[in-house]
Design a protein around this motif. Structure first.
Motif, PDB file in Angstrom:
ATOM      1  N   UNK A 141      39.874  32.765  35.623  1.00 21.44           N
ATOM      2  CA  UNK A 141      38.346  32.519  35.425  1.00 21.44           C
ATOM      3  C   UNK A 141      38.057  31.329  35.859  1.00 21.44           C
ATOM      4  N   UNK A 177      41.520  37.082  32.950  1.00 13.99           N
ATOM      5  CA  UNK A 177      41.990  36.423  31.869  1.00 13.99           C
ATOM      6  C   UNK A 177      43.699  35.938  31.848  1.00 13.99           C
ATOM      7  N   UNK A 178      44.111  36.491  32.963  1.00 16.11           N
ATOM      8  CA  UNK A 178      45.472  35.859  33.286  1.00 16.11           C
ATOM      9  C   UNK A 178      45.566  34.823  34.322  1.00 16.11           C
ATOM     10  N   UNK A 203      41.630  40.073  40.725  1.00 12.64           N
ATOM     11  CA  UNK A 203      42.565  39.810  40.050  1.00 12.64           C
ATOM     12  C   UNK A 203      41.997  39.532  38.521  1.00 12.64           C
ATOM     13  N   UNK A 204      43.094  39.581  37.652  1.00 10.02           N
ATOM     14  CA  UNK A 204      42.684  39.680  36.254  1.00 10.02           C
ATOM     15  C   UNK A 204      42.137  38.153  35.823  1.00 10.02           C
ATOM     16  N   UNK A 216      44.034  30.043  34.178  1.00 11.79           N
ATOM     17  CA  UNK A 216      43.271  31.436  34.225  1.00 11.79           C
ATOM     18  C   UNK A 216      42.558  31.379  35.411  1.00 11.79           C
ATOM     19  N   UNK A 270      50.644  34.635  36.349  1.00 13.49           N
ATOM     20  CA  UNK A 270      50.755  35.849  35.624  1.00 13.49           C
ATOM     21  C   UNK A 270      50.465  37.121  36.343  1.00 13.49           C
TER      22      UNK A 270
END
Lengths: 261, 301
Positions: free
Chosen positions: B134, B91-92, B88-89, B132, B96
């Motif tokens: 992360x 920074x999102x 997954x992203x 986020x 999101x």
């Protein structure tokens, strides 16, 4: 623009905003190039009247064109129409190579590219969406930089010429013809790099290659080899577009999951 | 109907590095198929091939009747994938990420909102949905990946070690959810794992893969028959005499193959009559682990 491309753009912008590593250069470089340096020119032109160091060759090349201008006006004119256009080209290159590096190499590095491959969009659609997704934010940054630069230059124009000087034809060619072409070129270059580089940093280092022609433009002009007039800018934009087309053909055929996961 | 079918499916890199060799199997709709093998056995390659993101070097395969080399987009509409190589992203935020992938799946905003709400709630990520990714723990990231794979209500679900890194409660929830999807909605689950105990708990069908080669495939009983498996008795005691064809387990027990219940009585009488002491005796059948290693070694235990 379809909903997939819109989603990709929003995602890429959020990714850039969420990462200091990407966001800082996207803010600092345009601020220096298009605000601080132009302000220095506007202020410095008034005091730097004794000579235009390092630009003698360029002034000679320009010939009698600006004979009627005093030194402050000459310095301002050279800055506006000959030096800053080259600096300005660095903005779309920088913005698109950062976003492109994140969008293509960054996705590979963070193992998110494979997640995209599992979604119901064709590889061609994904390629187009990612190119547009990278180009639009880069062009927005470029346009905003031009607006800020224009405001500063018009203040200078009022001070030294008593009129608004921005945008002129040259800058319109630069903003709407050369910048988009160079933006797309930097993105395709990043796509090309994405099959070889494995990390964002590696891709960024490789992007230095695209800056080389711009530096050559700057040096060539300062050395009096040529002058960036409307015609040369028009030709430059056309050359970039031809390069874009060649890179597009090459990168689109190489954009296959097998090389990117 | 077969949800997944492969015929001599093959993948090699640079012509000589074989990742998957001539693999043929079929999985009926609604099965939970445990694809079992060690790291590097070829599980992820198979998932990538079946989802059309790798081109086969030979053979062919279909998912829900669609050719994997021609109908990738249609296949992706029907499949949900969660692997360790598709993340997954960071920074999102969680929500999101789900919004983004939902959009790519052509879902409406309302549908994404509704489905995300249910999945995040079930996977206990509601409180963290705006953080986020992360900042997520490994288990949370894995649960979010599961949510993404299930977002568009797929008919075939590819899961790679879905419970690895999850706490016991979360792992139990995920297992329950997979079973429910299979039984209630007929979702076919292709589960890659090397956790054999977990696979035994959840799967209805098994396939063993080793170094790119399919060693065995079938239900548990079918695989037992294929290996001609035997029952055995495990005995813990003291002064145990030598018994023909017995072996010592790593727990210090002796293990003897038996044919019937009467054999247990006979063995125990024999030990006791020869002065041995028996503290514990237990009849044991092959479990999935025994079966797996049997296939891997190519011989009966």
């Amino acid at each position: 623009m379809n909903s997939i491309q819109r989603a990709m753009i929003i995602k890429d912008i959020k990714e850039v905003i969420g990462s200091k590593q990407m966001l800082l250069p996207m803010i600092i470089v345009p601020l220096i190039m298009m605000l601080i340096l132009p302000l220095a020119l506007v202020i410095g032109a008034r005091y730097g009247v004794s000579g235009i160091n390092g630009m003698d060759y360029m002034v000679k090349t320009l010939g009698s064109k600006f004979n009627e201008l005093d030194n402050s006006q000459l310095l301002f004119e050279i800055g506006l129409n000959y030096m800053f256009p080259v600096f300005f080209l660095l903005i779309p290159i920088m913005a698109s190579s950062i976003i492109g590096a994140s969008s293509f190499v960054g996705e590979k590095e963070h193992k998110t590219m494979e997640s995209l491959f599992y979604t119901p969009i064709s590889i061609r659609e994904l390629f187009v969406a990612k190119v547009i997704g990278s180009a639009v934010p880069a062009l927005v940054v470029t346009l905003l930089s031009a607006i800020v630069f224009g405001i500063v230059m018009n203040i200078g124009g009022l001070l030294y010429f008593g009129r608004l000087v921005f945008p002129n034809i040259k800058w319109l060619i630069l903003i709407f013809w050369v910048s988009p072409a160079v933006t797309v070129m930097a993105i395709f270059f990043m796509v090309f790099v994405s099959a070889k580089a494995n990390t964002f940093q590696e891709a960024q280092q490789m992007s230095a290659f695209i800056v080389v022609p711009v530096i050559l433009l700057l040096l060539g002009q300062m050395g009096g080899l040529f002058i960036l007039n409307n015609l040369t800018l028009g030709i430059l934009g056309a050359v970039f577009l031809v390069i874009d087309y060649i890179l597009m053909r090459k990168t689109a055929s190489g954009f296959v999951p097998e090389k990117l996961i | 109907m077969n949800a997944i079918e492969t015929i001599n499916l093959k993948k090699s890199y640079n012509g000589n590095q074989i990742a998957l060799s001539d693999t043929s199997f079929s999985i009926k709709q609604g099965e939970i198929f445990g694809f079992l093998g060690s790291n590097g056995a070829g599980k992820t390659t198979t998932v990538r091939l079946l989802n059309g993101i790798l081109e086969p070097s030979g053979g062919n395969a279909s998912v829900m009747g669609m050719d994997i080399t021609k109908n990738q987009v249609e296949i992706h509409k029907l499949c949900g994938v969660m692997t360790e190589t598709a993340l997954m992203y960071e920074n999102l935020s969680g929500i999101e990420n789900l919004n983004f992938f939902g959009r790519l799946h052509g879902m409406s905003e309302a549908a994404i909102r509704e489905r995300s709400f249910v999945l995040l709630e079930y996977l206990e990520l509601t409180d963290a949905k705006n953080k986020k990714v992360k900042a997520y723990s490994t288990g949370m990231k894995r649960r979010l990946s599961i949510a993404r794979a299930l977002l568009h209500s797929p008919k075939v679900l590819f899961l790679d070690e879905p419970t690895s890194g999850l706490d016991p409660e979360a792992a139990m929830n995920v297992t329950k959810m997979i079973k429910q999807l299979s039984v209630e909605q007929g979702v076919t689950v292709f589960l890659c794992t090397h956790q054999l105990k977990y696979a035994e708990e959840i799967c209805t069908l098994y396939g063993f893969i080793h170094k790119g080669r399919m060693l065995g495939m079938g239900t548990f009983d079918e695989l037992l028959k294929q290996r001609n498996s035997k029952r055995y008795v495990e005995i813990r005691g003291e002064s145990l005499p030598d018994i023909k064809s017995s072996e010592l387990t790593h727990e210090g027990k002796i293990r003897i193959t038996i044919q019937s219940d009467d054999d247990v009585t006979r063995i125990l009488q024999d030990i006791l009559s020869r002065g041995g002491k028996v503290y514990e005796a237990r009849q044991v059948k092959w479990n999935l682990e025994d079966l797996y290693f049997s296939f891997q070694k190519g011989e009966n235990l």
